[in-house]
Write an enzyme that holds these catalytic residues in place. Structure first.
Site, PDB file in Angstrom:
ATOM      1  N   LYS A  83       0.822  -1.216   0.000  1.00 50.70           N
ATOM      2  CA  LYS A  83       0.000   0.000   0.000  1.00 50.70           C
ATOM      3  C   LYS A  83       0.852   1.261   0.000  1.00 50.70           C
ATOM      4  O   LYS A  83       0.624   2.169  -0.801  1.00 50.70           O
ATOM      5  CB  LYS A  83      -0.951  -0.040   1.194  1.00 50.70           C
ATOM      6  CG  LYS A  83      -1.856   1.146   1.372  1.00 50.70           C
ATOM      7  CD  LYS A  83      -3.039   0.831   2.250  1.00 50.70           C
ATOM      8  CE  LYS A  83      -2.688   0.044   3.477  1.00 50.70           C
ATOM      9  NZ  LYS A  83      -1.756   0.762   4.394  1.00 50.70           N
TER      10      LYS A  83
ATOM     11  N   THR B 246       4.034   1.478  -0.767  1.00 53.94           N
ATOM     12  CA  THR B 246       4.803   1.449  -2.010  1.00 53.94           C
ATOM     13  C   THR B 246       3.977   2.021  -3.157  1.00 53.94           C
ATOM     14  O   THR B 246       4.466   2.822  -3.960  1.00 53.94           O
ATOM     15  CB  THR B 246       5.238   0.006  -2.339  1.00 53.94           C
ATOM     16  OG1 THR B 246       6.032  -0.502  -1.265  1.00 53.94           O
ATOM     17  CG2 THR B 246       6.029  -0.052  -3.633  1.00 53.94           C
TER      18      THR B 246
ATOM     19  N   ARG C  79       1.734   8.532   6.964  1.00 52.93           N
ATOM     20  CA  ARG C  79       1.963   8.422   8.406  1.00 52.93           C
ATOM     21  C   ARG C  79       3.436   8.165   8.702  1.00 52.93           C
ATOM     22  O   ARG C  79       4.172   7.680   7.843  1.00 52.93           O
ATOM     23  CB  ARG C  79       1.140   7.263   8.992  1.00 52.93           C
ATOM     24  CG  ARG C  79      -0.357   7.461   8.942  1.00 52.93           C
ATOM     25  CD  ARG C  79      -1.071   6.200   9.404  1.00 52.93           C
ATOM     26  NE  ARG C  79      -0.736   5.073   8.561  1.00 52.93           N
ATOM     27  CZ  ARG C  79      -0.861   3.788   8.925  1.00 52.93           C
ATOM     28  NH1 ARG C  79      -1.297   3.496  10.127  1.00 52.93           N
ATOM     29  NH2 ARG C  79      -0.550   2.824   8.100  1.00 52.93           N
TER      30      ARG C  79
ATOM     31  N   LYS D 223       6.462  -6.406  11.093  1.00 52.87           N
ATOM     32  CA  LYS D 223       5.982  -5.753   9.878  1.00 52.87           C
ATOM     33  C   LYS D 223       7.074  -4.957   9.161  1.00 52.87           C
ATOM     34  O   LYS D 223       7.039  -4.774   7.947  1.00 52.87           O
ATOM     35  CB  LYS D 223       4.805  -4.834  10.220  1.00 52.87           C
ATOM     36  CG  LYS D 223       4.168  -4.132   9.035  1.00 52.87           C
ATOM     37  CD  LYS D 223       2.983  -3.290   9.495  1.00 52.87           C
ATOM     38  CE  LYS D 223       2.378  -2.515   8.329  1.00 52.87           C
ATOM     39  NZ  LYS D 223       3.240  -1.419   7.868  1.00 52.87           N
TER      40      LYS D 223
ATOM     41  N   ALA E 177      -4.239   1.536  12.475  1.00 53.36           N
ATOM     42  CA  ALA E 177      -5.647   1.438  12.089  1.00 53.36           C
ATOM     43  C   ALA E 177      -6.365   0.274  12.760  1.00 53.36           C
ATOM     44  O   ALA E 177      -7.590   0.249  12.786  1.00 53.36           O
ATOM     45  CB  ALA E 177      -5.768   1.309  10.578  1.00 53.36           C
TER      46      ALA E 177
ATOM     47  N   PHE F 199      -3.692  -0.502   7.053  1.00 51.36           N
ATOM     48  CA  PHE F 199      -4.224  -1.858   6.883  1.00 51.36           C
ATOM     49  C   PHE F 199      -5.281  -1.911   5.788  1.00 51.36           C
ATOM     50  O   PHE F 199      -5.212  -1.153   4.821  1.00 51.36           O
ATOM     51  CB  PHE F 199      -4.739  -2.408   8.216  1.00 51.36           C
ATOM     52  CG  PHE F 199      -3.645  -2.633   9.223  1.00 51.36           C
ATOM     53  CD1 PHE F 199      -2.540  -3.416   8.914  1.00 51.36           C
ATOM     54  CD2 PHE F 199      -3.686  -2.040  10.473  1.00 51.36           C
ATOM     55  CE1 PHE F 199      -1.505  -3.624   9.829  1.00 51.36           C
ATOM     56  CE2 PHE F 199      -2.660  -2.234  11.408  1.00 51.36           C
ATOM     57  CZ  PHE F 199      -1.580  -3.031  11.069  1.00 51.36           C
TER      58      PHE F 199
ATOM     59  N   PHE G 223       4.033  -8.771  -9.247  1.00 52.29           N
ATOM     60  CA  PHE G 223       5.120  -9.672  -8.867  1.00 52.29           C
ATOM     61  C   PHE G 223       5.549 -10.445 -10.112  1.00 52.29           C
ATOM     62  O   PHE G 223       4.717 -10.740 -10.982  1.00 52.29           O
ATOM     63  CB  PHE G 223       4.670 -10.652  -7.781  1.00 52.29           C
ATOM     64  CG  PHE G 223       4.629 -10.072  -6.387  1.00 52.29           C
ATOM     65  CD1 PHE G 223       5.591 -10.404  -5.445  1.00 52.29           C
ATOM     66  CD2 PHE G 223       3.627  -9.187  -6.025  1.00 52.29           C
ATOM     67  CE1 PHE G 223       5.551  -9.864  -4.166  1.00 52.29           C
ATOM     68  CE2 PHE G 223       3.584  -8.646  -4.749  1.00 52.29           C
ATOM     69  CZ  PHE G 223       4.546  -8.982  -3.816  1.00 52.29           C
TER      70      PHE G 223
ATOM     71  N   TRP H  11       7.362  -0.877  -7.617  1.00 48.98           N
ATOM     72  CA  TRP H  11       8.469  -1.413  -6.816  1.00 48.98           C
ATOM     73  C   TRP H  11       9.705  -1.567  -7.696  1.00 48.98           C
ATOM     74  O   TRP H  11      10.812  -1.197  -7.301  1.00 48.98           O
ATOM     75  CB  TRP H  11       8.089  -2.762  -6.207  1.00 48.98           C
ATOM     76  CG  TRP H  11       9.083  -3.251  -5.189  1.00 48.98           C
ATOM     77  CD1 TRP H  11       9.025  -3.116  -3.840  1.00 48.98           C
ATOM     78  CD2 TRP H  11      10.323  -3.954  -5.454  1.00 48.98           C
ATOM     79  NE1 TRP H  11      10.134  -3.660  -3.244  1.00 48.98           N
ATOM     80  CE2 TRP H  11      10.949  -4.184  -4.201  1.00 48.98           C
ATOM     81  CE3 TRP H  11      10.967  -4.388  -6.612  1.00 48.98           C
ATOM     82  CZ2 TRP H  11      12.173  -4.840  -4.086  1.00 48.98           C
ATOM     83  CZ3 TRP H  11      12.196  -5.035  -6.501  1.00 48.98           C
ATOM     84  CH2 TRP H  11      12.784  -5.257  -5.237  1.00 48.98           C
TER      85      TRP H  11
END
Length: 556
Positions: free
Chosen positions: A71, A73, A94, A105, A273, A301, A381, A409
């Site tokens: 998210k 990224t 954030r 994480k 969140a 999240f 991916f 990415w």
């Protein structure tokens, strides 16, 4: 393949004054924290506050899985991509908490070639905002206990102290503690508790405050305890507001850094969140809307937590009206939701994809209930196949959503051009008719039921006796008109993290509730959610190191 931290360390950053200049911010309006970080002085807002707002784009995601979604990224890459297509854009994010950085994480700077930098600074101490919040929280706790010790003029019942101490680290043994042991002068013996800093009401207050005046008013409303007559005692009654505000003076100012491609990023505040409201500060978002034509922000999240709270708490309180939503998914995560083991996710499996895509479907439906147009993006991916992409693309377009593949990415802004163009098309051709899910005047239980049924898909809500008692008391104190902030597992639409996909036939179990009067919402604790997380068996801290030249490794 280079790691995220290697990519970040090799980046050629611009001096932050040059990044700021691209948005019309002068050097004398910045408060520098070295060459590459700065706080925006109050004079910036005073100069730009009457400008028209840009467009607000929220980035959210499906429920997180071990397969990864990306998210942040995507948020960073989309901001970079807007620059590639000639748009004036800025990102509002954030700040990361140290808890997940050293836990499981990792950080929150994005990944690959879609990161904000300096990455190590951001993920560690940054500009000290979280330390200031921690200090203000614990100052209030110290003043409260000292008041009890020094005669207790307010008649505070030590058995009904609500205010908890905090720490920005996952430390499970501090969840429940006994304080005051020792001599008479060491304070009254009582049960106490710790929460992680991002769950502190002061974090929420900082993120929802418009200015210092608003901050102080909110701090004063904090309910810290009940007295022996059962009446609430506030921080204002303890004369704690001025000293807390002094600690938060600089933390209230938004921080400016940059992406790898020098797009501006205002990074400020960081409530989780799953246990708080999950959005960056109102000040950061409002400032960003005055500085750029397009603002990309995110909520924590999955959309059942972050987006719901962004809409029903932040937008409601701040008068924000989002223009579009980007919903992030991955083929891998959808197959995981369809029952595929993590080790087998690289294999094409359209059957599992069809089973797991119901999670994405529910999030699309939820977002559309708020009247905001949705763009779905798949974070690419190398193991994904064309057949899998085409299946997801058709699924989304059949439900009225724009669709784009994201390769940010690997390729940075260039890999997000397709997504940027789809978002631009949406902003130009689809009207946002944003509205919140429920009205202020609805009862607290009806608000909880609305979120549980409409967003989670629950059949109903059950309440533990403690929750029933707490909600009744909150309404009797006059806080029934506040929105609810649901504390729930991020891993499932339900309150049971093992229920993947789109669970049905379940009941949301509410075990307790408390009012965050200063923040302006009622926190509702569901399932087994904890406000002080613990470290995993092998924490990320095991792999983090720094060499004799000061180069950090293992941070992600």
């Amino acid at each position: 393949m280079k790691t995220d931290i290697q990519i970040a360390q090799e980046a050629q950053m611009q001096p932050i004054k040059e990044v700021a200049a691209n948005y019309g911010i002068g050097e004398d309006e910045l408060e520098f924290y070295g060459k590459y970080k700065a706080k925006l002085g109050d004079e910036v807002w005073e100069r730009i506050k009457d400008r028209p707002d840009g467009k607000l784009v929220l980035v959210t995601a499906i429920n997180p899985t071990p397969a990864g979604e990306g998210k942040t990224t995507t948020s960073v890459g989309l901001g970079q991509a807007f620059a590639k297509v000639g748009k004036n854009a800025i990102i509002a994010l954030r700040e990361p908490s140290l808890g997940p950085c050293f836990g499981i994480k990792g950080g929150a700077a994005g990944g690959g070639y879609a990161q904000v930098v300096p990455m190590e600074d951001l993920n560690l101490h940054f500009t000290g905002d979280f330390h200031a919040i921690t200090s203000a929280n614990n100052l209030l706790a110290a003043l409260l206990d000292n008041h009890i010790q020094q005669g207790n003029a307010l008649g505070i019942d030590p058995r009904q102290v609500l205010w908890k101490r905090c720490l920005d680290m996952n430390d499970r043994v501090l969840r429940n503690v006994i304080v005051g042991l020792g001599a008479k002068g060491d304070g009254m013996v009582r049960e106490d508790h710790f929460v992680i800093t991002v769950a502190s009401e002061i974090m929420a207050i900082l993120c929802l405050s418009a200015d210092m005046k608003d901050l102080k008013e909110r701090l004063g409303k904090i309910v810290v305890a009940y007295n022996f007559a059962g009446e609430p005692v506030t921080a204002a009654q303890l004369n704690a507001v001025g000293s807390m505000a002094a600690l938060l003076k600089d933390a209230l100012k938004p921080n400016l850094i940059q992406t790898l491609e020098h797009t501006g990023a205002i990074v400020h505040g960081g409530p989780f969140a799953n246990i708080a409201h999950g959005c960056n500060s109102v000040r950061a978002t409002r400032t960003a809307l005055k500085l750029a034509d397009i603002v990309v922000t995110e909520a924590g999240f999955g959309a059942d937590l972050g987006a719901e709270k962004f809409f029903d708490i932040k937008c409601r309180k701040a008068g924000l009206k989002p223009d579009a939503v980007v919903l992030v998914a991955t083929v891998r995560a959808l197959k995981y939701n369809g029952g595929v083991a993590k080790v087998d996710l690289a294999q094409e499996n359209l059957t599992a994809l069809a089973r797991g895509i119901v999670n994405l479907e529910k999030h699309i439906e939820n977002l559309q209930k708020y009247g905001v147009p949705v763009v779905v993006t798949l974070n690419s991916f190398i193991t994904d196949t064309k057949a899998e992409y085409e299946y997801v693309k058709k699924f989304c377009e059949d439900r009225g959503c724009e669709f784009a593949l994201s390769e940010v990415w690997e390729k940075g802004g260039e890999g997000g051009v397709e997504l940027a163009n789809k978002v631009l098309h949406t902003l130009e051709n689809k009207e946002s008719n944003f509205h919140v899910l429920y009205p202020d005047e609805m009862s607290l239980k009806d608000k909880i039921a609305a979120v549980a049924s409409e967003i989670y898909g629950a059949d109903g809500v059950s309440y533990a006796p403690a929750a029933d008692k707490a909600l009744k008391r909150i309404e009797e104190m006059g806080f029934g008109n506040l929105p609810v902030c649901m504390a729930k597992t991020q891993y499932s639409l339900s309150d049971d993290q093992t229920k993947l996909g789109r669970p049905t036939g379940f009941t949301v179990n509410v075990r307790d509730a408390y009012v965050s009067a200063g923040a302006g919402f009622v926190v509702v604790l569901t399932g087994a959610i904890m406000t002080m997380p613990g470290l995993p068996k092998k924490p990320a801290a095991d792999s983090i190191d720094v060499d004799e030249k000061g180069v950090i490794t293992g941070l992600f």
